[in-house]
Design a protein around this motif. Structure first.
Motif, PDB file in Angstrom:
ATOM      1  N   ILE A   1      29.832 114.787 -30.443  1.00 40.70           N
ATOM      2  CA  ILE A   1      30.808 114.204 -31.368  1.00 40.70           C
ATOM      3  C   ILE A   1      31.408 112.940 -30.767  1.00 40.70           C
ATOM      4  O   ILE A   1      31.529 111.909 -31.442  1.00 40.70           O
ATOM      5  CB  ILE A   1      31.901 115.233 -31.728  1.00 40.70           C
ATOM      6  CG1 ILE A   1      31.321 116.335 -32.613  1.00 40.70           C
ATOM      7  CG2 ILE A   1      33.085 114.561 -32.413  1.00 40.70           C
ATOM      8  CD1 ILE A   1      32.274 117.486 -32.862  1.00 40.70           C
ATOM      9  N   GLY A   2      31.762 112.972 -29.491  1.00 43.71           N
ATOM     10  CA  GLY A   2      32.339 111.795 -28.841  1.00 43.71           C
ATOM     11  C   GLY A   2      31.366 110.628 -28.788  1.00 43.71           C
ATOM     12  O   GLY A   2      31.749 109.482 -29.047  1.00 43.71           O
ATOM     13  N   LEU A   3      30.117 110.925 -28.453  1.00 42.55           N
ATOM     14  CA  LEU A   3      29.117 109.851 -28.421  1.00 42.55           C
ATOM     15  C   LEU A   3      28.874 109.286 -29.816  1.00 42.55           C
ATOM     16  O   LEU A   3      28.700 108.068 -29.970  1.00 42.55           O
ATOM     17  CB  LEU A   3      27.811 110.367 -27.815  1.00 42.55           C
ATOM     18  CG  LEU A   3      27.843 110.638 -26.307  1.00 42.55           C
ATOM     19  CD1 LEU A   3      26.552 111.291 -25.857  1.00 42.55           C
ATOM     20  CD2 LEU A   3      28.097 109.364 -25.545  1.00 42.55           C
ATOM     21  N   SER A   4      28.873 110.129 -30.824  1.00 43.14           N
ATOM     22  CA  SER A   4      28.675 109.664 -32.201  1.00 43.14           C
ATOM     23  C   SER A   4      29.816 108.747 -32.634  1.00 43.14           C
ATOM     24  O   SER A   4      29.585 107.691 -33.240  1.00 43.14           O
ATOM     25  CB  SER A   4      28.577 110.843 -33.160  1.00 43.14           C
ATOM     26  OG  SER A   4      27.514 111.683 -32.790  1.00 43.14           O
ATOM     27  N   ILE A   5      31.034 109.123 -32.347  1.00 40.51           N
ATOM     28  CA  ILE A   5      32.186 108.289 -32.698  1.00 40.51           C
ATOM     29  C   ILE A   5      32.103 106.954 -31.962  1.00 40.51           C
ATOM     30  O   ILE A   5      32.388 105.893 -32.533  1.00 40.51           O
ATOM     31  CB  ILE A   5      33.505 109.027 -32.399  1.00 40.51           C
ATOM     32  CG1 ILE A   5      33.682 110.198 -33.370  1.00 40.51           C
ATOM     33  CG2 ILE A   5      34.704 108.086 -32.469  1.00 40.51           C
ATOM     34  CD1 ILE A   5      34.852 111.104 -33.042  1.00 40.51           C
ATOM     35  N   GLY A   6      31.684 106.988 -30.694  1.00 40.84           N
ATOM     36  CA  GLY A   6      31.547 105.753 -29.924  1.00 40.84           C
ATOM     37  C   GLY A   6      30.492 104.821 -30.496  1.00 40.84           C
ATOM     38  O   GLY A   6      30.702 103.605 -30.563  1.00 40.84           O
ATOM     39  N   VAL A   7      29.361 105.367 -30.938  1.00 45.42           N
ATOM     40  CA  VAL A   7      28.303 104.541 -31.522  1.00 45.42           C
ATOM     41  C   VAL A   7      28.766 103.924 -32.832  1.00 45.42           C
ATOM     42  O   VAL A   7      28.556 102.729 -33.085  1.00 45.42           O
ATOM     43  CB  VAL A   7      27.012 105.380 -31.719  1.00 45.42           C
ATOM     44  CG1 VAL A   7      26.009 104.661 -32.595  1.00 45.42           C
ATOM     45  CG2 VAL A   7      26.389 105.705 -30.373  1.00 45.42           C
ATOM     46  N   VAL A   8      29.417 104.711 -33.672  1.00 51.89           N
ATOM     47  CA  VAL A   8      29.911 104.184 -34.955  1.00 51.89           C
ATOM     48  C   VAL A   8      30.955 103.101 -34.715  1.00 51.89           C
ATOM     49  O   VAL A   8      30.944 102.052 -35.384  1.00 51.89           O
ATOM     50  CB  VAL A   8      30.478 105.337 -35.823  1.00 51.89           C
ATOM     51  CG1 VAL A   8      31.232 104.811 -37.025  1.00 51.89           C
ATOM     52  CG2 VAL A   8      29.359 106.265 -36.250  1.00 51.89           C
ATOM     53  N   ALA A   9      31.841 103.298 -33.754  1.00 51.59           N
ATOM     54  CA  ALA A   9      32.860 102.283 -33.467  1.00 51.59           C
ATOM     55  C   ALA A   9      32.226 101.007 -32.929  1.00 51.59           C
ATOM     56  O   ALA A   9      32.637  99.899 -33.302  1.00 51.59           O
ATOM     57  CB  ALA A   9      33.878 102.842 -32.465  1.00 51.59           C
TER      58      ALA A   9
ATOM     59  N   ALA B   1      29.338 130.197 -24.613  1.00 50.64           N
ATOM     60  CA  ALA B   1      30.199 129.654 -25.664  1.00 50.64           C
ATOM     61  C   ALA B   1      30.857 128.357 -25.201  1.00 50.64           C
ATOM     62  O   ALA B   1      30.921 127.378 -25.953  1.00 50.64           O
ATOM     63  CB  ALA B   1      31.260 130.680 -26.055  1.00 50.64           C
ATOM     64  N   PHE B   2      31.338 128.327 -23.955  1.00 46.91           N
ATOM     65  CA  PHE B   2      31.956 127.107 -23.444  1.00 46.91           C
ATOM     66  C   PHE B   2      30.923 126.010 -23.240  1.00 46.91           C
ATOM     67  O   PHE B   2      31.206 124.830 -23.464  1.00 46.91           O
ATOM     68  CB  PHE B   2      32.707 127.380 -22.142  1.00 46.91           C
ATOM     69  CG  PHE B   2      34.086 127.928 -22.356  1.00 46.91           C
ATOM     70  CD1 PHE B   2      35.058 127.177 -22.991  1.00 46.91           C
ATOM     71  CD2 PHE B   2      34.413 129.200 -21.929  1.00 46.91           C
ATOM     72  CE1 PHE B   2      36.328 127.672 -23.203  1.00 46.91           C
ATOM     73  CE2 PHE B   2      35.678 129.711 -22.134  1.00 46.91           C
ATOM     74  CZ  PHE B   2      36.635 128.953 -22.770  1.00 46.91           C
ATOM     75  N   LYS B   3      29.715 126.368 -22.846  1.00 45.13           N
ATOM     76  CA  LYS B   3      28.655 125.367 -22.692  1.00 45.13           C
ATOM     77  C   LYS B   3      28.315 124.749 -24.041  1.00 45.13           C
ATOM     78  O   LYS B   3      28.162 123.533 -24.161  1.00 45.13           O
ATOM     79  CB  LYS B   3      27.428 126.045 -22.086  1.00 45.13           C
ATOM     80  CG  LYS B   3      26.359 125.108 -21.646  1.00 45.13           C
ATOM     81  CD  LYS B   3      25.243 125.892 -20.962  1.00 45.13           C
ATOM     82  CE  LYS B   3      24.197 124.997 -20.380  1.00 45.13           C
ATOM     83  NZ  LYS B   3      23.127 125.735 -19.711  1.00 45.13           N
ATOM     84  N   ARG B   4      28.215 125.582 -25.075  1.00 45.34           N
ATOM     85  CA  ARG B   4      27.927 125.099 -26.423  1.00 45.34           C
ATOM     86  C   ARG B   4      29.062 124.207 -26.925  1.00 45.34           C
ATOM     87  O   ARG B   4      28.823 123.144 -27.502  1.00 45.34           O
ATOM     88  CB  ARG B   4      27.726 126.287 -27.355  1.00 45.34           C
ATOM     89  CG  ARG B   4      27.204 125.914 -28.724  1.00 45.34           C
ATOM     90  CD  ARG B   4      26.931 127.110 -29.619  1.00 45.34           C
ATOM     91  NE  ARG B   4      26.565 128.307 -28.906  1.00 45.34           N
ATOM     92  CZ  ARG B   4      27.224 129.473 -29.002  1.00 45.34           C
ATOM     93  NH1 ARG B   4      28.249 129.579 -29.792  1.00 45.34           N
ATOM     94  NH2 ARG B   4      26.841 130.523 -28.313  1.00 45.34           N
ATOM     95  N   LEU B   5      30.312 124.612 -26.665  1.00 41.65           N
ATOM     96  CA  LEU B   5      31.466 123.816 -27.076  1.00 41.65           C
ATOM     97  C   LEU B   5      31.466 122.467 -26.369  1.00 41.65           C
ATOM     98  O   LEU B   5      31.738 121.428 -26.984  1.00 41.65           O
ATOM     99  CB  LEU B   5      32.763 124.568 -26.776  1.00 41.65           C
ATOM    100  CG  LEU B   5      34.064 123.826 -27.073  1.00 41.65           C
ATOM    101  CD1 LEU B   5      34.208 123.594 -28.566  1.00 41.65           C
ATOM    102  CD2 LEU B   5      35.243 124.582 -26.524  1.00 41.65           C
ATOM    103  N   TYR B   6      31.136 122.450 -25.082  1.00 40.93           N
ATOM    104  CA  TYR B   6      31.082 121.198 -24.320  1.00 40.93           C
ATOM    105  C   TYR B   6      30.029 120.255 -24.895  1.00 40.93           C
ATOM    106  O   TYR B   6      30.281 119.065 -25.065  1.00 40.93           O
ATOM    107  CB  TYR B   6      30.784 121.517 -22.855  1.00 40.93           C
ATOM    108  CG  TYR B   6      30.659 120.303 -21.983  1.00 40.93           C
ATOM    109  CD1 TYR B   6      31.784 119.613 -21.560  1.00 40.93           C
ATOM    110  CD2 TYR B   6      29.417 119.837 -21.593  1.00 40.93           C
ATOM    111  CE1 TYR B   6      31.675 118.491 -20.759  1.00 40.93           C
ATOM    112  CE2 TYR B   6      29.296 118.715 -20.792  1.00 40.93           C
ATOM    113  CZ  TYR B   6      30.423 118.059 -20.373  1.00 40.93           C
ATOM    114  OH  TYR B   6      30.307 116.942 -19.596  1.00 40.93           O
ATOM    115  N   ILE B   7      28.865 120.778 -25.211  1.00 37.14           N
ATOM    116  CA  ILE B   7      27.791 119.954 -25.757  1.00 37.14           C
ATOM    117  C   ILE B   7      28.177 119.415 -27.132  1.00 37.14           C
ATOM    118  O   ILE B   7      27.943 118.239 -27.442  1.00 37.14           O
ATOM    119  CB  ILE B   7      26.463 120.741 -25.797  1.00 37.14           C
ATOM    120  CG1 ILE B   7      25.976 120.977 -24.360  1.00 37.14           C
ATOM    121  CG2 ILE B   7      25.411 120.018 -26.607  1.00 37.14           C
ATOM    122  CD1 ILE B   7      24.790 121.888 -24.254  1.00 37.14           C
ATOM    123  N   ILE B   8      28.795 120.247 -27.951  1.00 42.17           N
ATOM    124  CA  ILE B   8      29.220 119.805 -29.279  1.00 42.17           C
ATOM    125  C   ILE B   8      30.250 118.684 -29.163  1.00 42.17           C
ATOM    126  O   ILE B   8      30.159 117.659 -29.851  1.00 42.17           O
ATOM    127  CB  ILE B   8      29.777 120.995 -30.098  1.00 42.17           C
ATOM    128  CG1 ILE B   8      28.633 121.936 -30.490  1.00 42.17           C
ATOM    129  CG2 ILE B   8      30.536 120.520 -31.322  1.00 42.17           C
ATOM    130  CD1 ILE B   8      29.098 123.237 -31.098  1.00 42.17           C
TER     131      ILE B   8
END
Length: 96
Positions: free
Chosen positions: A63-71, A52-59
Motif C-alpha cells: 500500500i505504501g509503495l502504491s501511494i508513493g508511485v501514484v504521488a 498474520a503479522f508477516k502478511r500485515l507487513y507485506i500488505i
C-alpha cells in the motif's frame, strides 16, 4: 547486630515475584500460572500470529509503495503541465 532466630523469609521487594511452587504455579495467584514458560502457548498459535503479522507487513508495504508511485506520477504530470521540465528560454544580454 543480632539476627532473629526466626527462619522467616526476607520480605519481597516490589520488583520481585514470589517464588513459585514445584509445579511452576504461583502460590499467591494460582490462576495466573508461570509467566516465564513458553510452553503455555502452542507452537501453532505462535506461528499463526507470526504469519498474520508477516502478511500485515507485506500488505502495508505494498500500500505504501502504491501511494508513493501514484504521488510521483502526479508530481511529474503537474511539472509537465506547468512547463517546469522544459529548459528556460535563452536570455539575450544587452549592452546599455
Amino acid at each position: 547486630m543480632n539476627r532473629p532466630s526466626d527462619p522467616s523469609p526476607a520480605p519481597l521487594n516490589s520488583h520481585e515475584l514470589p517464588p513459585p511452587t514445584a509445579d511452576g504455579v504461583d502460590i499467591a495467584h494460582p490462576e495466573v500460572g508461570n509467566l516465564h514458560q513458553a510452553e503455555n502457548l502452542p507452537n501453532s498459535n505462535v506461528s499463526a500470529t507470526k504469519q498474520a503479522f508477516k502478511r500485515l507487513y507485506i500488505i502495508l508495504l505494498v500500500i505504501g509503495l502504491s501511494i508513493g508511485v501514484v504521488a510521483a506520477i502526479g508530481v511529474v504530470n503537474l511539472l509537465n503541465r506547468w512547463g517546469l521540465t522544459q529548459p528556460p528560454p535563452p536570455v539575450e544580454e544587452t549592452n546599455s
